[in-house]
Design a protein around this motif. Structure first.
Motif, short mmCIF file in Angstrom:
data_model
loop_
_atom_site.label_atom_id
_atom_site.label_comp_id
_atom_site.label_asym_id
_atom_site.label_seq_id
_atom_site.Cartn_x
_atom_site.Cartn_y
_atom_site.Cartn_z
N THR A 533 -100.78 -87.39 -115.97
CA THR A 533 -101.52 -87.03 -117.18
C THR A 533 -102.31 -88.21 -117.72
N HIS A 534 -101.72 -89.40 -117.70
CA HIS A 534 -102.41 -90.57 -118.22
C HIS A 534 -103.64 -90.90 -117.38
N ASN A 535 -103.61 -90.53 -116.11
CA ASN A 535 -104.74 -90.77 -115.22
C ASN A 535 -105.48 -89.48 -114.88
N TYR A 536 -105.44 -88.61 -115.84
CA TYR A 536 -106.01 -87.27 -115.71
C TYR A 536 -107.44 -87.27 -115.19
N SER A 537 -108.31 -88.05 -115.82
CA SER A 537 -109.72 -88.04 -115.45
C SER A 537 -109.94 -88.64 -114.07
N THR A 538 -109.16 -89.64 -113.72
CA THR A 538 -109.28 -90.24 -112.40
C THR A 538 -108.93 -89.22 -111.32
N VAL A 539 -107.83 -88.49 -111.53
CA VAL A 539 -107.42 -87.49 -110.55
C VAL A 539 -108.48 -86.39 -110.43
N LEU A 540 -109.01 -85.94 -111.56
CA LEU A 540 -110.08 -84.94 -111.52
C LEU A 540 -111.27 -85.44 -110.71
N SER A 541 -111.62 -86.71 -110.93
CA SER A 541 -112.77 -87.28 -110.25
C SER A 541 -112.54 -87.35 -108.74
N ILE A 542 -111.34 -87.75 -108.36
CA ILE A 542 -111.01 -87.85 -106.94
C ILE A 542 -111.12 -86.47 -106.28
N ILE A 543 -110.52 -85.48 -106.92
CA ILE A 543 -110.53 -84.13 -106.35
C ILE A 543 -111.95 -83.58 -106.29
N LEU A 544 -112.74 -83.87 -107.34
CA LEU A 544 -114.12 -83.42 -107.37
C LEU A 544 -114.91 -83.96 -106.18
N ARG A 545 -114.76 -85.25 -105.88
CA ARG A 545 -115.50 -85.85 -104.77
C ARG A 545 -115.09 -85.25 -103.43
N LEU A 546 -113.80 -84.98 -103.25
CA LEU A 546 -113.36 -84.34 -102.01
C LEU A 546 -114.03 -82.97 -101.84
N ARG A 547 -114.11 -82.23 -102.92
CA ARG A 547 -114.73 -80.90 -102.87
C ARG A 547 -116.22 -81.01 -102.58
N GLN A 548 -116.87 -82.02 -103.14
CA GLN A 548 -118.31 -82.18 -102.91
C GLN A 548 -118.62 -82.52 -101.46
N ILE A 549 -117.80 -83.38 -100.86
CA ILE A 549 -118.03 -83.74 -99.46
C ILE A 549 -117.96 -82.49 -98.58
N CYS A 550 -117.03 -81.57 -98.93
CA CYS A 550 -116.89 -80.34 -98.14
C CYS A 550 -118.15 -79.48 -98.21
N THR A 551 -118.93 -79.64 -99.27
CA THR A 551 -120.10 -78.78 -99.48
C THR A 551 -121.39 -79.47 -99.04
N HIS A 552 -121.58 -80.73 -99.46
CA HIS A 552 -122.80 -81.46 -99.09
C HIS A 552 -122.60 -82.92 -99.45
N THR A 553 -122.75 -83.82 -98.48
CA THR A 553 -122.52 -85.25 -98.75
C THR A 553 -123.56 -85.82 -99.71
N GLU A 554 -124.71 -85.15 -99.87
CA GLU A 554 -125.72 -85.62 -100.81
C GLU A 554 -125.26 -85.50 -102.26
N LEU A 555 -124.18 -84.74 -102.49
CA LEU A 555 -123.68 -84.59 -103.85
C LEU A 555 -122.93 -85.83 -104.32
N VAL A 556 -122.50 -86.68 -103.38
CA VAL A 556 -121.74 -87.87 -103.76
C VAL A 556 -122.61 -89.10 -103.59
N PRO A 557 -122.43 -90.11 -104.43
CA PRO A 557 -123.24 -91.33 -104.32
C PRO A 557 -122.88 -92.11 -103.06
N SER A 558 -123.82 -92.91 -102.58
CA SER A 558 -123.59 -93.68 -101.35
C SER A 558 -122.48 -94.69 -101.52
N ASP A 559 -122.33 -95.22 -102.73
CA ASP A 559 -121.26 -96.19 -102.99
C ASP A 559 -120.05 -95.48 -103.59
N ILE A 560 -119.64 -94.41 -102.96
CA ILE A 560 -118.62 -93.54 -103.54
C ILE A 560 -117.34 -94.28 -103.89
N ARG A 561 -116.91 -95.20 -103.03
CA ARG A 561 -115.63 -95.88 -103.32
C ARG A 561 -115.76 -96.79 -104.54
N SER A 562 -116.81 -97.58 -104.57
CA SER A 562 -116.95 -98.50 -105.70
C SER A 562 -117.22 -97.76 -107.00
#
Length: 835
Positions: A533-562
């Motif tokens: 819960t304390h890291n709620y937004s981080t977890v949402l962000s991580i899950i969101l990026r995984l879902r975006q890669i499944c749909t189109h890699t252009e949805l995620v920034p090139s420096d995704i990790r940083s």
């Protein structure tokens, strides 16, 4: 986004009072013990208790005499008194911080009871991890909490009632379940032809019969019996000599697209008729005035008088208030103008610039308004809506009030009405707790009091007890009507759903696997520390990026990790730039709700602890008795709230963009449909605005004429797009690229017969709303729905979560269920991340 409520807000067992309504009671909550406390102040309230009776315990943080006040209500929700201060001062902070949940029962009152006091057994429930904290709070304040190792624990009325009344209680629900035929639809009513133009389908006539008889029945409410002493509620043991009022109204939960609006207009038309026993109507009042009048300000007194006489005629004795989202206004107005005789039913739009004159509103049969309008006037003393005793209040798309503590939910609950109707094709979207807010609006006692709902329904369901589900099923059977398209026999063409499994390309697979490996380590660490819960937004962000890669890699920034994984969002109070980057990241998706009001954030705010809310919601929350984040309990002041950058507009370089695996698969499916029939129209749904833009160029190159419909468009532009897409003929648009939320309610897309969902949503009800814009009355062709799912990815695991939610929603309206857990829990988050 349902995950932020059902998973992230519950896995740590740390829910706020502001959002607790949206999450189920934790499945590992047990009774810590009970305390004997006095209910005091009986002389000031009219509520009475007959002995060994369940009571409702309701927090009153805004009580002007005591911020720790806990009021006590009986089964009629009439206040009896308050819990004595020495006990409430300890319980209130525990309740407010969501460490405990409490239930009360009054033991058989002894003859020598002090006149203005009644003893009450308060049962305290908590997560096992919180037991010692709870016990310590009572001990430090000199209160005796009788826990299991205390010899007096066996005297708990909770134990006595369970042992002595369990079979009776279950038998009651069993009898209700066996007598469902009493509440079934066993007749038809023809609407008056002087009002309603089209012929209704058989299922609509049957629905009209059920609605009419629900409003005109004088039967005792469910679970009430008449005895020598008067009337007894067999669930709570409440005895009264006053006959309980009948429950006039209920839940109209037919599948989307079955014509509920026209059925409800027919019900309103019956207000002007006498209905015979054979279902025929005799019109007793006919007026010939304009049918729809928009709200507008009339500045000159003379013209105001003239217009009033011209447009309204005499006041109707039976007024109906319809509350709905703004997008559904057009549906009601269209149905009024196209399907009712001009002048027979007069409607006023109480929206935008509107009258404050009660006498003006009383001249209309129907007043249309929105949930947000009522919420904005919640505390206004001038609000005319609250001054009227409505004959009928209809909540359309009522799942919007699923958070019973939201301002708009409180506003509709306070409306005065004889008949109260909940209308939604998706009464359960995330879990059984969604139904409690509907009970509160319907005022179905005792279930409209949360403590009763928790003990009789919610806790058993959350703990996997089959009795909880069977009680819910029987409860729904008493006052709800739900027909599916398959059973309604409307002649509607069939709808088939197919899964299109897509293999990610080598490049996509490599990026996905690398991201998922790193994401797993982050989420596993949070789970191990108990800090999801304390890291709620981080977890949402991580899950969101995984879902975006499944749909189109252009949805995620090139420096995704940083841009994501190197950040620690747990406390970014000294880094507002980081917070704004997080907002930009989450704005990539429409799939985000404010955890307090459960709606897309209005005037988005991000807190120093990296949680996102509506501005009004979070300011109200931190101005309450405890100034803390409703999700993680981090201390907050208004200086800890940050506004995001201006509205995010995705940048797309269409010329250099390579189609993703899903886009390529979609193109092949569309081309196959075109080969089969060049005139076939298709709707392509996605939650990502950027993806809709990315698809325009490849579709254009393939010879498809497209239109786009997304949340960034105003209502006028959206209406224009929908109208253009509906035009048939050669050379017209054949593909509509639509955002899910912009297309979920109040629009008709029956010109299309193919639906493509480019990614799965957490909430299957949102998907159903979108596909049923196409599969509804008026559709002439068989509808084919295709879900695009990336193999061996988070897509597949989201489907598993959808199945759980759909199963609960379905079983709530069925007769039998299985003994298993119903709510999303920590195990589901592990499944989602493949841990």
């Amino acid at each position: 986004m349902s995950l932020d409520r059902s998973v992230l807000a519950s896995v740590d067992g740390d829910q706020s009072s502001s959002s607790s309504s949206s999450s189920s009671i934790d499945s590992e909550t047990y009774m810590v013990g009970f305390i004997v406390a006095n209910i005091v102040g009986l002389q000031y309230y009219s509520g009475r208790i007959s002995g060994r009776e369940m009571v409702g315990l309701v927090r009153e943080p805004l009580n002007r005499f005591d911020p720790n006040a806990i009021k006590v209500v009986n089964t009629h929700t009439i206040q009896v008194g308050h819990i004595e201060k020495k006990v409430s001062s300890v319980l209130a902070p525990l309740i407010d911080s969501n460490l405990v949940h409490v239930e009360g029962i009054v033991p058989k009152t002894p003859a020598n009871t002090v006149r203005y006091k009644i003893p009450c057994h308060i049962h305290v429930f908590a997560n096992i991890d919180a037991f010692e904290t709870v016990k310590s709070a009572f001990l430090q304040n000199g209160l005796c909490l009788l826990s299991e190792n205390n010899p007096l624990f066996s005297t708990s009325e909770s134990v006595v009632v369970k042992e002595k009344k369990k079979s009776d209680l279950d038998e009651i629900f069993k009898l209700v379940d066996q007598n469902l035929s009493q509440n079934s639809v066993n007749g038809e009513i023809e609407p008056p032809k002087d009002f309603i133009l089209p012929d209704l389908f058989v299922h609509q006539k049957q629905g009209l019969y059920w609605l009419y008889h629900r409003e005109n029945s004088n039967e005792l409410p469910p679970f009430w019996v008449e005895n020598d002493a008067g009337f007894l509620n067999v669930l709570t043991n409440y005895q009264t000599d006053k006959r309980p009022d009948p429950l006039c109204g209920g839940i109209f939960a037919d599948d989307m697209g079955l014509g509920k609006t026209l059925t409800l207009l027919s019900l309103i038309a019956l207000d002007k008729c006498k209905v015979s026993t054979d279902g025929k109507c005799e019109v007793v009042e006919v007026e010939n005035e304009q049918s729809v009048t928009r709200s507008r300000k009339r500045s000159r007194k003379g013209s105001k008088k003239q217009n009033t006489e011209e447009l309204t005629g005499r006041a109707s004795p039976k007024m109906t208030l319809v509350v709905c989202p703004p997008s559904v206004f057009s549906t009601w107005i269209t149905q009024l103008t196209e399907h009712t005789k001009r002048g027979r039913l007069k409607a006023y739009l109480y929206y935008g610039e509107r009258t404050q004159d009660v006498s003006e509103l009383e001249k209309y049969d129907i007043v249309l308004t929105t949930y947000s309008t009522l919420g904005s006037e919640f505390k206004s003393s001038k609000d005319p809506i609250k001054k009227i005793d409505w004959w009928r209040v209809i909540l359309d798309e009522a799942h919007i009030i699923k958070n019973h503590k939201a301002k708009q939910s409180s506003a509709v609950n306070k409306l005065n009405a004889r008949n109260r109707w909940v209308v939604t094709g998706t009464p359960i979207q995330n879990g059984s707790m969604d139904l409690f807010s509907l009970m509160a609006f319907l005022r179905f006692q005792p279930f409209s009091t949360k403590s009763y709902w928790d003990s009789l329904v919610q806790r058993p369901i959350a703990q996997g007890n089959a009795n909880g589900l069977s009680r819910l099923q029987a409860l729904m059977a008493t006052f709800s009507l739900r027909r599916t398209k398959e059973k309604a026999l409307t002649g509607l063409p069939p709808k088939t759903i197919h899964i299109c499994h897509v293999e990610l390309s080598v490049e996509e697979r490599q990026l996905y696997d690398e991201m998922e490996t790193e994401a797993k380590s982050f989420v596993a660490k949070y789970i191990a520390k108990g800090s999801v819960t304390h890291n709620y937004s981080t977890v949402l962000s991580i899950i969101l990026r995984l879902r975006q890669i499944c749909t189109h890699t252009e949805l995620v920034p090139s420096d995704i990790r940083s841009s994501l994984l190197s950040y620690n969002f747990e406390d970014a109070s000294n880094n507002p730039v980081l917070l704004k980057k997080l907002v930009l990241l989450l704005q990539d998706s429409e799939d985000l709700d404010c955890p307090i009001c459960l709606s897309p954030p209005s005037k988005m705010i991000i807190t120093s602890c990296a949680h996102i809310f509506c501005e009004n919601c979070i300011i109200r929350a931190i101005k309450s008795s405890i100034s803390a984040c409703p999700l993680c309990r981090h201390r907050l002041t208004e200086s800890d709230l940050f506004s995001p950058p201006p509205e995010y507009t995705p940048e797309v370089d269409k010329s250099t963009c390579k189609p993703s695996s899903k886009a390529t698969a979609l193109l092949k499916l569309l081309e196959a449909s075109r080969t089969e029939n060049p005139s076939i129209k298709s709707v392509v749904f996605s939650q990502f605005r950027k993806l809709l833009l990315l698809l325009e160029e490849p579709l254009k190159e393939a010879g498809f004429k497209t239109l786009r419909l997304d949340g960034a468009m105003n209502a006028k532009r959206r209406a224009s797009v929908i109208e253009e897409f509906g035009v048939s003929g050669a050379g017209g648009p054949t593909v509509l690229l639509a955002s899910l939320k912009a297309s979920g309610m109040g629009i008709n897309l029956t010109g299309a017969s193919r639906v493509y969902l480019l990614e799965p949503w957490w909430n299957p009800a949102v998907e159903e709303q979108a596909m049923d814009r196409v599969h509804r009355i008026g559709q002439k062709e068989a509808v084919k729905v295709v879900k695009m799912i990336a193999n061996d990815s988070i897509d597949e695991r989201i489907l598993l979560l959808q199945e759980k939610k759909q199963k609960l929603a379905k079983e709530a309206f069925c007769k039998k269920g299985k003994d298993e857990k119903r709510e999303i829990d920590l195990a589901d988050l592990r499944t989602l991340m493949s841990l």
